[in-house]
Design a protein around this motif. Sequence first.
Motif, PDB file in Angstrom:
ATOM      1  N   PRO A 186      24.070  33.009  47.648  1.00  0.00           N
ATOM      2  CA  PRO A 186      25.370  32.430  47.957  1.00  0.00           C
ATOM      3  C   PRO A 186      26.498  33.113  47.177  1.00  0.00           C
ATOM      4  O   PRO A 186      26.245  33.784  46.175  1.00  0.00           O
ATOM      5  CB  PRO A 186      25.208  30.971  47.520  1.00  0.00           C
ATOM      6  N   PHE A 187      27.733  32.899  47.628  1.00  0.00           N
ATOM      7  CA  PHE A 187      28.900  33.510  46.993  1.00  0.00           C
ATOM      8  C   PHE A 187      30.027  32.480  47.008  1.00  0.00           C
ATOM      9  O   PHE A 187      30.527  32.111  48.068  1.00  0.00           O
ATOM     10  CB  PHE A 187      29.299  34.764  47.770  1.00  0.00           C
ATOM     11  N   ASP A 188      30.436  32.027  45.827  1.00  0.00           N
ATOM     12  CA  ASP A 188      31.504  31.030  45.717  1.00  0.00           C
ATOM     13  C   ASP A 188      32.855  31.748  45.693  1.00  0.00           C
ATOM     14  O   ASP A 188      33.465  31.947  44.639  1.00  0.00           O
ATOM     15  CB  ASP A 188      31.315  30.190  44.456  1.00  0.00           C
ATOM     16  N   TRP A 189      33.326  32.146  46.892  1.00  0.00           N
ATOM     17  CA  TRP A 189      34.587  32.877  47.024  1.00  0.00           C
ATOM     18  C   TRP A 189      35.760  32.047  46.517  1.00  0.00           C
ATOM     19  O   TRP A 189      36.620  32.556  45.805  1.00  0.00           O
ATOM     20  CB  TRP A 189      34.788  33.272  48.487  1.00  0.00           C
ATOM     21  N   GLU A 190      35.792  30.762  46.871  1.00  0.00           N
ATOM     22  CA  GLU A 190      36.935  29.914  46.516  1.00  0.00           C
ATOM     23  C   GLU A 190      37.115  29.821  45.005  1.00  0.00           C
ATOM     24  O   GLU A 190      38.242  29.923  44.495  1.00  0.00           O
ATOM     25  CB  GLU A 190      36.764  28.516  47.115  1.00  0.00           C
ATOM     26  N   ARG A 191      36.034  29.634  44.280  1.00  0.00           N
ATOM     27  CA  ARG A 191      36.147  29.499  42.824  1.00  0.00           C
ATOM     28  C   ARG A 191      36.582  30.819  42.189  1.00  0.00           C
ATOM     29  O   ARG A 191      37.358  30.843  41.234  1.00  0.00           O
ATOM     30  CB  ARG A 191      34.809  29.042  42.236  1.00  0.00           C
ATOM     31  N   ARG A 198      24.962  22.707  40.135  1.00  0.00           N
ATOM     32  CA  ARG A 198      26.030  22.059  40.898  1.00  0.00           C
ATOM     33  C   ARG A 198      26.828  23.047  41.742  1.00  0.00           C
ATOM     34  O   ARG A 198      27.346  22.689  42.794  1.00  0.00           O
ATOM     35  CB  ARG A 198      26.999  21.331  39.947  1.00  0.00           C
ATOM     36  N   VAL A 199      26.961  24.273  41.247  1.00  0.00           N
ATOM     37  CA  VAL A 199      27.795  25.280  41.920  1.00  0.00           C
ATOM     38  C   VAL A 199      26.928  26.481  42.281  1.00  0.00           C
ATOM     39  O   VAL A 199      26.369  27.126  41.401  1.00  0.00           O
ATOM     40  CB  VAL A 199      28.962  25.718  41.014  1.00  0.00           C
ATOM     41  N   LYS A 200      26.827  26.779  43.552  1.00  0.00           N
ATOM     42  CA  LYS A 200      25.999  27.883  44.011  1.00  0.00           C
ATOM     43  C   LYS A 200      26.840  29.162  44.149  1.00  0.00           C
ATOM     44  O   LYS A 200      27.939  29.124  44.678  1.00  0.00           O
ATOM     45  CB  LYS A 200      25.376  27.548  45.370  1.00  0.00           C
ATOM     46  N   GLY A 201      26.291  30.265  43.681  1.00  0.00           N
ATOM     47  CA  GLY A 201      26.949  31.556  43.895  1.00  0.00           C
ATOM     48  C   GLY A 201      28.071  31.871  42.941  1.00  0.00           C
ATOM     49  O   GLY A 201      29.037  32.557  43.309  1.00  0.00           O
ATOM     50  N   LEU A 202      27.965  31.399  41.683  1.00  0.00           N
ATOM     51  CA  LEU A 202      29.003  31.691  40.692  1.00  0.00           C
ATOM     52  C   LEU A 202      29.035  33.186  40.385  1.00  0.00           C
ATOM     53  O   LEU A 202      27.994  33.807  40.169  1.00  0.00           O
ATOM     54  CB  LEU A 202      28.728  30.902  39.410  1.00  0.00           C
ATOM     55  N   ARG A 203      30.227  33.770  40.356  1.00  0.00           N
ATOM     56  CA  ARG A 203      30.410  35.194  40.035  1.00  0.00           C
ATOM     57  C   ARG A 203      31.370  35.322  38.861  1.00  0.00           C
ATOM     58  O   ARG A 203      32.301  34.527  38.712  1.00  0.00           O
ATOM     59  CB  ARG A 203      30.997  35.952  41.232  1.00  0.00           C
ATOM     60  N   VAL A 204      31.171  36.353  38.052  1.00  0.00           N
ATOM     61  CA  VAL A 204      32.100  36.643  36.957  1.00  0.00           C
ATOM     62  C   VAL A 204      33.267  37.441  37.514  1.00  0.00           C
ATOM     63  O   VAL A 204      33.062  38.555  38.025  1.00  0.00           O
ATOM     64  CB  VAL A 204      31.418  37.429  35.834  1.00  0.00           C
TER      65      VAL A 204
END
Length: 490
Positions: free
Chosen positions: A212-217, A315-321
């Motif tokens: 997954p990729f959390d684009w919004e965050r 809780r959050v899938k796909g967190l990116r730095v």
Amino acid sequence: MKQTADIPTPGLDPDLCYRAIQAKDARFDGRFFVCVSSTGIYCRPVCPARVPKRENCRFVPSAAAAEAAGFRSCLRCRPEAAPGTPAWVGTAASVSRALRLIDEGALDEGKLDDLAQRLGMGERQLRRLFLAHVGAGPQSVAANRRLLTAKQLISDTRLPLAEVAYAAGYRSLRRFNDAIRQAYGVAPGEIRRASETASGGGIIMRLGYRPPFDWERLVTYLAGRAMPGVESVTQKRYARSFRLDGVSGTLTVAPAKKGHALEARVAVAGAGAGAALPMRRIAARLRRLFDLDADPSAIAAAFRGDPLIGPRLARVKGLRVPGAFDGFELAIRAVLGQQISVKGATTIAGRIVAKFGEPIDSGEEGITHLFPAPRRLADADFAGLGLTGGRISTLKSLAAAVASGALDFSPRETLEAKIAELTALPGIGEWTAHYVALRALGEPDAFPASDLGLRKAAGGGAPVATKELELLSQDWRPWRGYAALALWTL
């Protein structure tokens, strides 16, 4: 059935890899490739073609390894569009740093010995590490990355083929033509004629990632720290001006409408329209900016049993730095952020851009300037911008070091060596150095343990001591940077 998410990256299990290609699981796109002996072609795990028989499959960790074994790239699933090698391959930090340098063109003209020296080792050791973790030597990897960049530019843009050759890193048209014919069995022009993609008013590149990729965050984080006049960030797209290898223009990045990818559009400013676009370097920087080579499933699995970080990542899938397109720009921004609020640092950054940046006609709302060059800031008069004398001295020293070549934003042999190099500059402490290493260099183990926000989060509101947090963070290696982001934002 065992979940395919448990597949280890370096030591590929053939049975589990075969299950992944049967499922066409996008989480493993780019983590390995399948070489099919009956066709002589290698494919991504998500190839839409019929799954080959198990006895005809051989699994390798990289496209370069497949090429080195004599297999040709699939024209249907297009390995050039696959996500890159994960940021950490086991514990081979040196391999990860070498891959980043190769992406920036270290072996296009330089020698292998020069690359090995930058990483603090000998040629033989570097080759051995690459063969163990990537399945091919450094020069084979560099050749493969030139080839895949060229293939993507042929298929997805209308750049003249001569420009494609130089943009991909080839130093002559003959080498470019020979490489394409050998890899695909046809001339570059035939691949171009078979493609139907039109680039419209700019050059479009697809940059794949593993879901997954959390684009919004990610864009929310970038929006709060966007450089006024240089960057413009909304929930739908990221845009910025750039200057690289004598070429300037604008970049716009947004999620692709189909597939697990971002779509980047590159537009060149008028004065640089005749120059060769450094597309491979642009793509490498964008991959670092959006952390596209991360393997979020593997990172989450590594923290699953940790009581502090595990629940946050669950809780959050796909967190990116969030990374940085330009290391110097990020370092200046980090210095401005020392001991003041994010909003305050952003305001001062905007003043610096407006006063010392070069105006650009971008056609993008909010993008008005190129970020000032290092020499410009080294000689700048910062009076009246709201900076203390000490902060001005640090900015000028940093800019002078970059302008002279004494400091660059490429990896060193170890994270510790890069931290030492950065902290040798006046006014650059451990916090700033780790923050720069994390975002500008893509060092996934960088960890600014003295950060008050991290210390408060680790203590449940009451800050723990820096030494206590540093000790606690040892269990989070080699992904302490992701732990830091989880503590900051989740």
